[in-house]
Scaffold this motif. Sequence first.
Motif, PDB file in Angstrom:
ATOM      1  N   GLN A  21       0.870  -1.176   0.000  1.00 58.44           N
ATOM      2  CA  GLN A  21       0.000   0.000   0.000  1.00 58.44           C
ATOM      3  C   GLN A  21       0.911   1.233   0.000  1.00 58.44           C
ATOM      4  O   GLN A  21       1.863   1.307   0.769  1.00 58.44           O
ATOM      5  N   THR A  23       1.152   4.415   1.064  1.00 59.19           N
ATOM      6  CA  THR A  23       1.546   5.152   2.266  1.00 59.19           C
ATOM      7  C   THR A  23       2.395   4.288   3.184  1.00 59.19           C
ATOM      8  O   THR A  23       3.414   4.735   3.722  1.00 59.19           O
ATOM      9  N   ARG A  24       2.005   3.024   3.356  1.00 57.53           N
ATOM     10  CA  ARG A  24       2.790   2.137   4.217  1.00 57.53           C
ATOM     11  C   ARG A  24       4.153   1.834   3.599  1.00 57.53           C
ATOM     12  O   ARG A  24       5.145   1.693   4.318  1.00 57.53           O
ATOM     13  N   GLN A  26       5.858   4.006   1.875  1.00 59.19           N
ATOM     14  CA  GLN A  26       6.646   5.205   2.195  1.00 59.19           C
ATOM     15  C   GLN A  26       7.118   5.180   3.645  1.00 59.19           C
ATOM     16  O   GLN A  26       8.273   5.515   3.937  1.00 59.19           O
ATOM     17  N   GLN A  46       4.961  12.342   9.909  1.00 62.33           N
ATOM     18  CA  GLN A  46       3.720  12.985   9.473  1.00 62.33           C
ATOM     19  C   GLN A  46       4.011  14.120   8.489  1.00 62.33           C
ATOM     20  O   GLN A  46       3.382  14.216   7.433  1.00 62.33           O
ATOM     21  N   LEU A  49       5.593  12.906   5.004  1.00 59.25           N
ATOM     22  CA  LEU A  49       4.651  12.235   4.108  1.00 59.25           C
ATOM     23  C   LEU A  49       3.362  13.025   3.893  1.00 59.25           C
ATOM     24  O   LEU A  49       2.476  12.576   3.173  1.00 59.25           O
ATOM     25  N   LEU A  51       0.784  13.684   5.902  1.00 56.43           N
ATOM     26  CA  LEU A  51      -0.373  12.914   6.341  1.00 56.43           C
ATOM     27  C   LEU A  51      -1.068  13.604   7.508  1.00 56.43           C
ATOM     28  O   LEU A  51      -0.428  14.317   8.275  1.00 56.43           O
ATOM     29  N   ASN A  55      -4.668   9.626   9.678  1.00 59.13           N
ATOM     30  CA  ASN A  55      -4.243   8.769   8.584  1.00 59.13           C
ATOM     31  C   ASN A  55      -2.956   8.034   8.947  1.00 59.13           C
ATOM     32  O   ASN A  55      -2.841   6.821   8.751  1.00 59.13           O
ATOM     33  N   LEU A  56      -1.978   8.757   9.506  1.00 57.48           N
ATOM     34  CA  LEU A  56      -0.724   8.125   9.906  1.00 57.48           C
ATOM     35  C   LEU A  56      -0.972   7.070  10.973  1.00 57.48           C
ATOM     36  O   LEU A  56      -0.448   5.958  10.889  1.00 57.48           O
ATOM     37  N   HIS A  59      -2.370   3.835   9.460  1.00 55.01           N
ATOM     38  CA  HIS A  59      -1.362   3.046   8.760  1.00 55.01           C
ATOM     39  C   HIS A  59      -0.363   2.424   9.727  1.00 55.01           C
ATOM     40  O   HIS A  59       0.040   1.268   9.548  1.00 55.01           O
TER      41      HIS A  59
END
Length: 111
Positions: A21, A23-24, A26, A46, A49, A51, A55-56, A59
């Motif tokens: 995924q 974001t994960r 990254q 945070q 990225l 985010l 959201n962070l 994940h």
Amino acid sequence: MVDPSEALDGGAIDLDEIIHQPTRLQIMSLLVSLDDQDRLAYGFVQKQLELTPGNLTTHLRKLEDADYVATTKEFHGAKPRTWIEATAAGRTAFAVYLQSLERALGVPRGR
């Protein structure tokens, strides 16, 4: 140039969906780029990225459930600080993920 059909020799390509995924991926990329005992501040990740906190956190929870990352909460004075680090299992899973991705892309071994 590697023939793409050669990349599939040895079975199906299995990419770890938890890491795959975006974001994960990254988050894990940031963490595994550090030395084994190093960690990053939650706020730094945070901002890097871009985010939202929610959201962070979502994940990170997924990555923690898989034992790929660990978070530590500490206080500096009255101010809380959360640290994030890749676990040994997370580093191994990321290395396997990269090998699978390279195989899928037909990247020759020993570049």
